[in-house]
Design an enzyme around this catalytic site. Structure first.
Site, mmCIF file in Angstrom:
data_model
loop_
_atom_site.group_PDB
_atom_site.id
_atom_site.type_symbol
_atom_site.label_atom_id
_atom_site.label_comp_id
_atom_site.label_asym_id
_atom_site.label_seq_id
_atom_site.Cartn_x
_atom_site.Cartn_y
_atom_site.Cartn_z
ATOM 1 N N HIS A 80 0.826 -1.207 0.000
ATOM 2 C CA HIS A 80 0.000 0.000 0.000
ATOM 3 C C HIS A 80 0.858 1.255 0.000
ATOM 4 O O HIS A 80 1.906 1.298 0.644
ATOM 5 C CB HIS A 80 -1.024 -0.009 1.137
ATOM 6 C CG HIS A 80 -0.489 -0.022 2.533
ATOM 7 N ND1 HIS A 80 -0.253 1.126 3.248
ATOM 8 C CD2 HIS A 80 -0.163 -1.043 3.368
ATOM 9 C CE1 HIS A 80 0.172 0.806 4.463
ATOM 10 N NE2 HIS A 80 0.253 -0.505 4.557
ATOM 11 N N ASP A 82 -0.177 4.322 0.870
ATOM 12 C CA ASP A 82 -0.493 5.334 1.884
ATOM 13 C C ASP A 82 0.277 5.027 3.168
ATOM 14 O O ASP A 82 0.738 3.906 3.388
ATOM 15 C CB ASP A 82 -1.998 5.373 2.183
ATOM 16 C CG ASP A 82 -2.535 4.061 2.774
ATOM 17 O OD1 ASP A 82 -2.120 2.991 2.274
ATOM 18 O OD2 ASP A 82 -3.341 4.109 3.720
ATOM 19 N N ASP A 144 5.974 1.373 6.944
ATOM 20 C CA ASP A 144 4.637 0.813 6.719
ATOM 21 C C ASP A 144 3.885 1.757 5.796
ATOM 22 O O ASP A 144 3.353 2.752 6.232
ATOM 23 C CB ASP A 144 3.938 0.663 8.070
ATOM 24 C CG ASP A 144 2.530 0.143 7.928
ATOM 25 O OD1 ASP A 144 2.169 -0.327 6.833
ATOM 26 O OD2 ASP A 144 1.763 0.218 8.910
ATOM 27 N N GLU A 178 -5.022 1.761 2.605
ATOM 28 C CA GLU A 178 -5.030 0.544 3.420
ATOM 29 C C GLU A 178 -5.202 0.902 4.889
ATOM 30 O O GLU A 178 -5.903 0.210 5.631
ATOM 31 C CB GLU A 178 -3.715 -0.226 3.235
ATOM 32 C CG GLU A 178 -3.725 -1.633 3.850
ATOM 33 C CD GLU A 178 -3.258 -1.690 5.302
ATOM 34 O OE1 GLU A 178 -3.407 -2.743 5.922
ATOM 35 O OE2 GLU A 178 -2.741 -0.670 5.816
ATOM 36 N N GLU A 179 -4.586 1.990 5.294
ATOM 37 C CA GLU A 179 -4.581 2.352 6.717
ATOM 38 C C GLU A 179 -5.953 2.776 7.221
ATOM 39 O O GLU A 179 -6.177 2.846 8.424
ATOM 40 C CB GLU A 179 -3.557 3.462 6.984
ATOM 41 C CG GLU A 179 -2.112 3.069 6.664
ATOM 42 C CD GLU A 179 -1.544 2.031 7.632
ATOM 43 O OE1 GLU A 179 -2.268 1.601 8.540
ATOM 44 O OE2 GLU A 179 -0.372 1.654 7.455
ATOM 45 N N ASP A 201 3.799 -6.325 3.547
ATOM 46 C CA ASP A 201 3.300 -5.301 4.456
ATOM 47 C C ASP A 201 3.368 -5.771 5.903
ATOM 48 O O ASP A 201 2.446 -5.563 6.669
ATOM 49 C CB ASP A 201 1.843 -4.956 4.068
ATOM 50 C CG ASP A 201 1.293 -3.809 4.902
ATOM 51 O OD1 ASP A 201 2.104 -3.046 5.463
ATOM 52 O OD2 ASP A 201 0.065 -3.689 4.993
ATOM 53 N N HIS A 383 3.493 2.968 12.793
ATOM 54 C CA HIS A 383 2.521 3.960 13.285
ATOM 55 C C HIS A 383 3.072 4.764 14.467
ATOM 56 O O HIS A 383 2.324 5.165 15.352
ATOM 57 C CB HIS A 383 1.195 3.297 13.700
ATOM 58 C CG HIS A 383 0.482 2.630 12.565
ATOM 59 N ND1 HIS A 383 -0.879 2.497 12.507
ATOM 60 C CD2 HIS A 383 0.943 2.069 11.437
ATOM 61 C CE1 HIS A 383 -1.221 1.871 11.395
ATOM 62 N NE2 HIS A 383 -0.129 1.597 10.727
HETATM 63 ZN ZN ZN Z 1 0.731 -1.477 6.367
#
Ligand code: ZN
Length: 420
Positions: A80, A82, A144, A178-179, A201, A383
């Site tokens: 992903h 994003d 990520d 995705e997030e 991922d 994150h």
């Molecule tokens: Zn991810």
């Protein structure tokens, strides 16, 4: 500098967080278009064919099969584009730290070191003397999933440069949002034309996931009976009081803060309203399908119990299934799991199978007919402003992916063998 590191450092500096407050649009943030266009241009420049980027910021590209593998089913590699908005995510300034042991310091913000201790991440002991990419401490890093994007692009570039490396037709897919839970939902599987695939991922090198939660959202509506508090005796039903009772009836030990491994949970995520009417949202998670449906039943039973006490229609529960455990999808194609484990071992990495306490883009894809387990990127502390990724993990992942695609350059099933 290796190709994958050069790409990674570049990609994380392109802002592309998805926007949880704009879920109705895909992509949720116009910034994702910028990342999508950059990737499409790079795929074209390296020699991918059928490169496309659509109005929803989905990027597709094809790496043609190596000689002799043209007739085999195409393999998808997906990550992903994003990043999460859970931590500051704009203006990422990555830098490479030579790690000498002790605390890994990403940077100093407001006089305070932003650091990771070896107690927090015991794997750090294995990276002493190595280079680790960190943000400056004021933002997340974006490994990520820019690490996944960089690793797939570096593999594609390697394969296009060296025709001697065996691989089937590769369908590359970079997806937005995705997030915020959309991920691959708008990926056109017919256009993609792959038989199976992998998302890239995950976290630590060697982690491999083919199980995710089953996931549902429960919307609990509470309707009270509001009258003047001065004359409320035996008449008033306060929605706030009923909602508090509802939450107390949810099994207290089965919350995210008390569960791990393969234990499921109930998690209250939102409460909004007044004494006369309110909405309470929960997410419900379990790897086990039967326990998952029991959990949903429990919420309905609580509503029934409260309705007996306060009157029919006081509490209603609406359940909405979000995704399912993708393990269901691999009965017909166990080689997707075996090949990934072997590809890790060939690169000198002992794989560890981890049941994801969440979903992946692959959970949706697997149930839509594209079985898609998940390969690690090598990143840590996703994150968070403490996010980091060792350079060696980026580089080894490209080797793992190369080992992996080589395994799909021969027939996987007896029927494919017979068709040759
Ligand atoms: Zn991810």
């Amino acid at each position: 500098m290796s190709d994958v590191l050069e790409r990674f450092l570049r990609y994380v500096q392109v802002d592309s967080p998805s926007d949880p407050d704009n879920e109705e649009e895909v992509p949720s943030s116009p910034l994702e278009h910028g990342m999508a266009r950059l990737l499409a241009d790079e795929l074209t420049a390296m020699g991918c064919v059928d490169v496309s980027v659509d109005e929803h910021a989905y990027v597709l590209g094809t790496v043609p099969a190596s000689a002799g593998a043209e007739g085999l089913p195409a393999l998808c590699l997906c990550s992903h584009l994003d990043t999460t908005a859970d931590a500051p995510s704009l203006g990422v300034r990555p830098h490479v730290v030579h790690y000498e042991g002790g605390n890994l310091v990403a940077g100093v913000v407001d006089g305070q070191a932003v650091e990771t201790t070896p107690e927090q991440v015991p794997d750090l002991a294995g990276f002493v003397g190595q280079d680790i990419v960190c943000p400056d401490g004021s933002t997340l890093l974006g490994a990520d999933d820019k690490a996944g994007v960089a690793e797939i692009c570096a593999l594609a570039a390697r394969l296009l440069k060296d025709p001697s490396i065996p691989h089937p037709t590769l369908k590359l897919a970079f997806v937005p949002d995705e997030e915020i839970g959309h991920g691959a939902s708008l990926l056109d599987l017919e256009k993609l034309g792959a038989a199976w695939g992998y998302t890239v991922d995950g976290e630590a090198l060697g982690e491999f996931n083919y199980e995710t939660f089953n996931a549902a959202e429960a919307l609990v509506r509470v309707r009270g009976v509001m009258v003047h508090p001065g004359s409320a005796k035996d008449v008033m039903v306060n929605a706030i009081t009923v909602a508090a009772e509802f939450d107390q009836l949810v099994p207290a030990a089965e919350r995210p803060e008390h569960t791990s491994g393969r234990e499921g949970f109930y998690h209250p995520t939102l409460i909004r309203g007044t004494a006369s009417e309110l909405t309470l949202s929960y997410i419900v998670r379990d790897h086990d399908a039967e326990k998952f449906s029991q959990r949903q039943q429990t919420l309905c039973d609580i509503a029934e119990f409260l309705n007996k006490r306060y009157g029919e229609g006081t509490v209603t529960v609406t359940l909405h299934e979000q995704y399912r455990n993708m393990a269901e999808a691999f009965g017909e194609c166990p080689f997707l799991i075996d090949n990934a484990l072997a590809a890790n071992r060939e690169a000198g990495v002992e794989p560890s199978v981890v049941a994801v306490r969440g979903g992946t883009d692959g959970s949706q894809l697997s149930l839509r007919g594209l079985p898609c387990p998940n390969i690690a990127t090598g990143g840590y502390n996703a994150h968070s402003v403490r996010e980091f990724i060792p350079v060696s993990s980026l580089e080894t992942t490209v080797d793992i992916l190369q080992n992996l695609v080589a395994k799909f350059a021969v027939p996987q099933t007896a029927s494919q063998q017979a068709a040759r």
